[in-house]
Design an enzyme around this catalytic site. Sequence first.
Site, PDB file in Angstrom:
ATOM      1  CG  ASP A 109      28.833  27.887  29.676  1.00  0.00           C
ATOM      2  OD1 ASP A 109      28.180  28.633  28.839  1.00  0.00           O
ATOM      3  OD2 ASP A 109      29.949  28.264  29.764  1.00  0.00           O
ATOM      4  CB  SER A 139      28.711  32.587  28.858  1.00  0.00           C
ATOM      5  OG  SER A 139      29.239  31.145  28.143  1.00  0.00           O
ATOM      6  CD  GLN A 181      25.455  30.511  27.425  1.00  0.00           C
ATOM      7  OE1 GLN A 181      25.997  30.512  26.093  1.00  0.00           O
ATOM      8  NE2 GLN A 181      26.062  30.003  28.240  1.00  0.00           N
TER       9      GLN A 181
END
Length: 287
Positions: free
Chosen positions: A197, A217, A267
């Site tokens: 991430d 995110s 993502q």
Amino acid sequence: MADIEEILSVERIDADIYRGGAFASALRRTFGGQVAGQALVAATQTVAPEFAVHSLHGYFLRPGKPDQPAVFLVDRIRDGRSFVTRRVTGVQNGEAIFSMSASFHITDDHGIEHQDVMPPAPDPESLPDQKEKAEQLKGNARVFYAEWENFDIRIVPRDQLVTHESFAAQQRVWFRYRKPLPDDQLLHVCTLAYMSDMTLLGSSKTAHPDVDSQNASLDHAMWFLRPFRADDWLLYDQTSPSAGGARALTQGRIFDRAGRMVAAVTQEGLTRTGVPTSIASVTRPAT
């Protein structure tokens, strides 16, 4: 910063119910990699050791509070001979903040095999260690390196980046956990889930370097392809093929130093402009 083993440790509080730790943070919301990593560890606690995680798909539903622990509820969706599926819900104050499905597989050597070639990148040791000059950095960049001081993160400078003209936005990052980790592949997998991430949504900003945005995110998918070590250098090859509607799609391929593709990530994140930014929006340091 707490060691990654402590961050990823979860406590069993009842059948298929686990609690992760809370750790001091400069961020206003819990780092998504921490929630995903703890959720994955919780899922693995309900799976036989011969099954290895090969994919996860998660949604960040609400901002977590970093000063409070999250509770992870594991649903045993399927137990097959070759595949096992788990669904995990992360909860704080009675509300779901994260939802994840994870699939586990008994490794099978009977199948086709191929992979992309690792893209060119300068040797990681040739790039400066940002930790050494973190005190000289300002704003989000300083917060970024201070928050993850146990991770060695070296973004390839734009003038050393070999780009492809058909890609809208590109970025490459070398990263590793600074301290030696035990020879436990599960720990390395969960550490990489945490690390994945970091910086990925920032690849979308490379096409808009002077635009401030609120970043977060939204969802995160990951596939684990080959064994690796998270305490050795990994190259995170990142692209952002599209951005629009205040959302950016990002993709990443992760290679070890031998050129083996060990993981892939996709993502989507919030990239809303016209609102005040804060350290809650840190996705990458300024370069």
